[in-house]
Design an enzyme around this catalytic site. Sequence first.
Site, PDB file in Angstrom:
ATOM      1  N   LYS A 114       5.283 -16.904  -1.645  1.00 58.68           N
ATOM      2  CA  LYS A 114       4.921 -18.220  -2.159  1.00 58.68           C
ATOM      3  C   LYS A 114       3.449 -18.331  -2.524  1.00 58.68           C
ATOM      4  CE  LYS A 114       8.381 -21.426  -0.333  1.00 58.68           C
ATOM      5  NZ  LYS A 114       8.538 -22.729   0.339  1.00 58.68           N
ATOM      6  N   LYS A 195      19.629 -15.393  -5.899  1.00 63.41           N
ATOM      7  CA  LYS A 195      20.253 -16.446  -5.110  1.00 63.41           C
ATOM      8  C   LYS A 195      20.212 -17.790  -5.839  1.00 63.41           C
ATOM      9  CE  LYS A 195      19.209 -18.420  -0.745  1.00 63.41           C
ATOM     10  NZ  LYS A 195      18.541 -18.394   0.539  1.00 63.41           N
ATOM     11  N   LYS A 198      17.461 -24.167  -5.022  1.00 63.00           N
ATOM     12  CA  LYS A 198      17.083 -25.454  -5.606  1.00 63.00           C
ATOM     13  C   LYS A 198      15.697 -25.396  -6.218  1.00 63.00           C
ATOM     14  CE  LYS A 198      16.146 -27.426  -1.064  1.00 63.00           C
ATOM     15  NZ  LYS A 198      15.857 -28.649  -0.378  1.00 63.00           N
TER      16      LYS A 198
END
Length: 338
Positions: A114, A195, A198
Amino acid sequence: MAKRERMLSGVQPTGQATLGNFLGAFRQWRAQQEEYESTFLIVDEHALTVEHNPVALREGTLQMAALLFAIGIDPMHSTVVVQSHVAGHAQLAWLMECTATYGELSRMIQFKDKSRGSAMVRAGLFTYPALMAADILLYQTDLVPVGEDQSQHIELTRTVATRFNHAYGQVFTIPRAAIPPLAARVMDLSHPEAKMSKSSADGQGNIYLLDTDDQIRRKIAKAKTDLFNEVLYVEDDPERAGVRNLLEILAALTDREPKDVAADFQRYGDLKEATATAVIEQLSPIRERYRDYVADRTQLSSWLAMGRERASEVASHTLARAYEAVGFLPSKEVKNGD
Ligand code: TRP
């Protein structure tokens, strides 16, 4: 009667929840909520670790609460709580930051992923796993159902809890992770090697829990397949990832094995049709309940207040023990000494 074990999990209130969240997490939460003493956290504090919008955060928090109730998390049985409503999370997180090491936090894969390429990495993104450990340990949790991507954080939680207990005395239950097996990873319909997430960029390969029936049908009709033209369940073949994903979704929704499901179909079109029907059957009642719940802010607030009350009881007890163990001076002794 034996005391029920405690189960806890958390979900971020940002982004739209997907079929992946439903099959990988929410459905298990719903199914297991009576077997365990369950707490489900809406982790708004974790949402501050990356750039965020305050208005969207507040709305997203209410919407996530409405969604959890719509899915069937029962506010009478389970504790649904907004993380920032219980001060103990932030308070215990500090003790966890002072128990975990810089080296341990530096090795977290999610932090590396991230933070890569970002110029302004918030310090909270680095200490995130300490807050997550606090979330779990605050409630003396036994079991933490999470996706595979969170297993490193649970390992760290165990390490830190054990270290704390050795250093200061037995305060925390050592939790264990529960990684759901089948279809724990629902893949993106357009990019079945990744994957369904969201936070994914274009969203075309995602089925959102609040998608209309038409949107669901259209997305599944367009799902990537392959040129083999046979409905076979083959594990570990990247070329067959699209069909495998559809089979796993349909199998998970109907509680069957993907291999058995495959035997029912000859054509990809029929498989897609059946998958869309099964998805719609499960999601459309959730969508309807969601509409009612999200509109009734009074009801939502009162359920969340109930959650906070129940959560605070356990949390304040654990926090008091942890504070005492590390050597903080109890504030009432100061008063007594006056
Ligand atoms: N980090 C988790 C995620 O991104 C969310 C989370 C926060 C969580 N605190 C938790 C999950 C405690 C389980 C237990 O998915």
